[in-house]
Design a protein around this motif. Structure first.
Motif, short mmCIF file in Angstrom:
data_model
loop_
_atom_site.label_atom_id
_atom_site.label_comp_id
_atom_site.label_asym_id
_atom_site.label_seq_id
_atom_site.Cartn_x
_atom_site.Cartn_y
_atom_site.Cartn_z
N LEU A 429 0.85 -1.19 0.00
CA LEU A 429 0.00 0.00 0.00
C LEU A 429 0.89 1.23 0.00
N VAL A 430 0.73 2.08 -1.02
CA VAL A 430 1.61 3.23 -1.21
C VAL A 430 0.80 4.53 -1.18
N GLU A 431 1.52 5.63 -0.99
CA GLU A 431 0.86 6.92 -0.75
C GLU A 431 0.33 7.57 -2.02
N GLY A 432 1.10 7.52 -3.11
CA GLY A 432 0.72 8.26 -4.31
C GLY A 432 0.35 7.38 -5.47
N ASP A 433 -0.43 7.93 -6.42
CA ASP A 433 -0.87 7.17 -7.59
C ASP A 433 0.27 6.85 -8.54
N SER A 434 1.33 7.64 -8.50
CA SER A 434 2.47 7.38 -9.39
C SER A 434 3.44 6.35 -8.81
N GLY A 460 1.10 -7.03 -5.59
CA GLY A 460 0.01 -6.11 -5.89
C GLY A 460 0.27 -4.78 -5.21
N ILE A 461 0.32 -3.69 -5.99
CA ILE A 461 0.59 -2.36 -5.43
C ILE A 461 -0.65 -1.49 -5.61
N LEU A 462 -1.09 -0.87 -4.52
CA LEU A 462 -2.30 -0.06 -4.55
C LEU A 462 -2.08 1.22 -3.76
N SER A 463 -2.44 2.35 -4.35
CA SER A 463 -2.30 3.62 -3.63
C SER A 463 -3.54 3.86 -2.77
N PHE A 464 -3.32 4.43 -1.59
CA PHE A 464 -4.43 4.64 -0.65
C PHE A 464 -4.91 6.09 -0.59
N SER A 465 -4.16 7.03 -1.10
CA SER A 465 -4.54 8.44 -1.23
C SER A 465 -4.63 9.18 0.10
N ASP A 466 -5.41 8.66 1.05
CA ASP A 466 -5.55 9.37 2.32
C ASP A 466 -5.69 8.38 3.47
N LEU A 467 -5.68 8.90 4.69
CA LEU A 467 -5.67 8.06 5.89
C LEU A 467 -6.92 7.20 6.03
N PRO A 468 -8.14 7.73 5.83
CA PRO A 468 -9.33 6.88 5.94
C PRO A 468 -9.29 5.71 4.95
N ASN A 469 -8.86 5.96 3.72
CA ASN A 469 -8.76 4.87 2.74
C ASN A 469 -7.77 3.81 3.20
N LEU A 470 -6.65 4.26 3.77
CA LEU A 470 -5.62 3.33 4.22
C LEU A 470 -6.16 2.44 5.33
N LYS A 494 6.83 15.14 6.12
CA LYS A 494 5.95 15.29 7.29
C LYS A 494 4.62 14.58 7.09
N GLN A 495 4.08 14.63 5.86
CA GLN A 495 2.82 13.97 5.59
C GLN A 495 2.94 12.46 5.79
N GLY A 496 4.07 11.89 5.34
CA GLY A 496 4.29 10.46 5.52
C GLY A 496 4.35 10.07 6.98
N LYS A 497 5.04 10.87 7.78
CA LYS A 497 5.13 10.58 9.21
C LYS A 497 3.76 10.71 9.88
N LYS A 498 2.95 11.65 9.40
CA LYS A 498 1.59 11.83 9.94
C LYS A 498 0.75 10.59 9.66
N VAL A 499 0.91 10.03 8.46
CA VAL A 499 0.17 8.81 8.11
C VAL A 499 0.58 7.65 9.01
#
Length: 651
Positions: A429-434, A460-470, A494-499
């Motif tokens: 599970l990754v943060e960005g669509d790219s 299988g690699i899937l982006s989660f976009s935001d915290l609720p989705n993750l 910082k956003q990654g650490k927040k997640v």
């Protein structure tokens, strides 16, 4: 020799001419049914000397009798062969010329010797005149002259075309030819070299019908029982020399016991799914026949038969055994194995296993297979795929379907690549669509360069976009009873650490590991080729400007390169943020990072000699190895499959 490409003209569904470029290891012909994939395999099979073009293989819409089918095979010789063949031809010509010179000298000496001259004149005077003898002598001279011309033709071809060799079969019923000359017209030494070094083509079509569990002595040698021939060979038995084995005696019982032990060891290594199920394999006598049985721990009352198992299991074993039988029956210096829809009856995971088998097989032989299944596409090596299409002009080939990010391929197959995540038991599970595009590209390069050995087909690699989705995705993939392995990967900002903070408790409860990229970095900081990346940035911004109908500045390329130089000398932000800010400066809004990733990945796949940054390679390798370790990703090749038995193992 390696088959580099085959050019096919007016053959079956192919009207006109198409060219199929072959990978030196595995080539994948993908597309919908009835588009000509099987016809391409049939064309390649004609590289075998005995497989001539039949009348019924002429293109169905050929306008005239002159439109004869033509097959051209371009093979590349390895380093040893590039030396051996020219030396063999030169040696033969040198020896033949010396021998011919000696014969002429001896003939001249006889003609000039007085006593020999007198004998010849006396013999000629007494002998009756026979015109046929003179004609036969003339024919012999013509044959000798033609013989020499053929060898000189071959030498000329080798001098101009090596390391590649062009072999043609033109017209119905014709022989293979090199420069218009059949190898059969070459001297025996040269003909034997070609027989030994030309690859043997073996075609395995999708096999059906009930699997054979039992065979009698009168049927074991027939082509209809190739499956059990393969079983016998794996057991160390010769199916063509085992007549006495079908009589049940104390001696043959001991031989069967020994064969069963070897068979069980070989087949359990052949397919890991069978090992996971705890299966054991054996041979046994029964009323004049020999049976192939399975000991299944889930069945307590009796032993089971492979023919009663699922179609996926039986199809996999059928292909495996038949292929092994072919290799044992027709040994060759090298092979090209052709598989027509090999995954028809296999479960998606079984198809992934099959890809690993092909990878192992391709270490010594070339493999070409057709498929209309999403799960037999190989994410590790997208450049190996060829999309086979058919329109009103006939069958045609797209050599690079991956350039549209698999869109053409998945459209042709009627499926979507993202559905692969449904069947994956190893999920990133990754943060960005790219991120998925960049990570798959890292796996591709590192695997191809030999720095990594990890099968991205199982990933299988899937982006989660935001915290609720993750949070939702974590619970979906790790719900009770799920055997999936999951890893969360975020940026190093910082956003990654927040997640990571937001999912810490949930990940601990679900036993899901997490990882972040290096401090203040995004996935773009892991790209391996800086030149390709900068070119991709320029192209992405240009496309964004054109989409917004904004004039592309003349100095765009110069400004992008200058900006990157400043950023790389003193990086204060991630490469992803640098791209966003730069594109906003030109376009007024952020350009797509997904578009950037796609353009970059295509450029890397198309590059003949990719220029990479070794520091970034080391960093990407460390990341991919961590992903592979956390998710228990298997190696590219299956364990010990299709291995020839040692000669002493044959009874």
């Amino acid at each position: 020799m390696i088959l580099k490409n085959v050019v096919i003209k007016d053959f079956l569904s192919i009207r006109g001419t198409i060219k199929v470029v072959c990978d030196q290891q595995v080539t994948i012909l993908l597309g919908a049914n009835d588009h000509g994939k099987s016809n391409i395999l049939s064309a390649i099979e004609h590289l075998n000397e005995e497989v001539v073009i039949g009348e019924d293989e002429t293109n169905w819409d050929a306008a005239a009798a002159a439109d004869q089918p033509r097959l051209e095979f371009v093979l590349e010789l390895n380093e040893a062969e590039r030396t051996q063949l020219p030396e063999l031809v030169t040696t033969w010509l040198t020896m033949a010329e010396a021998q011919r010179s000696q014969e002429l000298l001896e003939k001249k000496a006889k003609e000039t010797a007085p006593e020999e001259k007198a004998k010849e004149e006396d013999k000629a005077a007494k002998a009756p005149e026979v015109e046929e003898d003179e004609e036969e002598e003339d024919d012999e001279d013509d044959r000798e002259l033609k013989f020499w011309e053929n060898v000189h033709t071959l030498r000329t071809i080798l001098q101009s075309e090596l390391p590649r060799l062009r072999i043609v079969r033109e017209g119905v019923g014709t022989e293979l030819a090199i420069g218009g000359v059949s190898p059969k017209s070459f001297p025996r030494e040269i003909l034997n070299w070609f027989v030994e070094h030309l690859p043997r083509v073996e075609l395995l079509r999708a096999l059906s019908g009930e699997l054979q569990d039992s065979v009698t002595v009168d049927k074991i040698a027939s082509d209809t029982h190739e499956f059990l021939q393969g079983v016998f060979f794996y057991a160390g038995l010769d199916p063509f020399d085992c007549k006495d084995l079908f009589r049940q005696t104390d001696t043959t019982e001991r031989v069967i016991d020994k064969a069963t032990k070897q068979l069980d060891e070989e087949l359990r290594r052949l397919w890991m799914q069978g090992t996971d199920l705890g299966l054991h394999f054996e041979l046994s006598h029964r009323e004049g026949a020999i049976e192939f049985l399975v000991e299944d721990p889930s069945v307590q009352a009796r032993k089971t038969r492979m023919s009663k198992r699922s179609t996926g299991v039986t199809q996999f074993f059928r292909i495996s055994m038949v292929l092994h039988a072919r290799r044992c029956k027709r040994p060759a210096n090298s092979y090209i194995f052709l598989f027509d829809e090999p995954g028809v009856f296999l479960h998606p995971q079984g198809q992934k296993d099959l890809i690993q088998v092909f990878e192992q097989l391709s270490t010594e032989s070339q493999v070409v297979y057709t498929t209309h299944s999403l799960f037999l596409l190989n994410q590790n090596f997208p450049e190996r795929h060829r999309l086979i299409l058919r329109d009103k002009t006939g069958t045609r080939v797209d050599q690079k379907p991956y350039r549209a990010n698999w869109r053409l391929a998945t459209d042709a197959l009627g499926v979507y690549l993202t559905s692969n995540i449904i069947f994956s038991s190893k999920v990133l599970l990754v943060e960005g669509d790219s991120d998925p595009i960049h990570i798959y590209e890292m796996f591709r390069y590192l695997n191809r360069s030999g720095k990594l050995d990890a099968d991205a087909n199982s990933l299988g690699i899937l982006s989660f976009s935001d915290l609720p989705n993750l949070r939702f995705l974590l619970q979906v993939f790790k719900r009770d009873g799920e055997a999936s392995k999951v890893l969360v990967l975020v940026d190093g900002d910082k956003q990654g650490k927040k997640v990571l903070t937001g999912i810490k408790a949930l990940c601990e409860r679900l036993e899901v590991p997490t990882r972040d990229l290096q401090k203040d970095e995004s996935i773009e900081d892991y790209v391996l080729s800086i030149p390709q990346f900068i070119d991709a940035v320029i192209e992405t911004i240009t496309l964004a400007l054109q989409a917004e109908q904004i004039v592309v500045p003349a100095a765009l390329e110069e400004e992008v390169r200058k900006s990157w130089k400043e950023h790389s000398e003193k990086p204060e932000k991630s490469a992803g943020k640098w791209f966003k800010e730069l594109s906003k400066k030109f376009v007024g809004d952020e350009a797509s990072k997904v578009a950037l990733a796609r353009i970059y990945a295509f450029a890397c796949r198309d590059a003949v000699d990719l220029e990479v940054d070794e520091v970034r390679v080391a960093k990407a390798l460390e990341l991919c190895e961590r992903i592979a370790k956390h998710l228990d990703i298997p190696r590219l090749k299956a364990e010990k499959v299709f291995e020839e038995p040692a000669p002493e193992a044959i009874v």
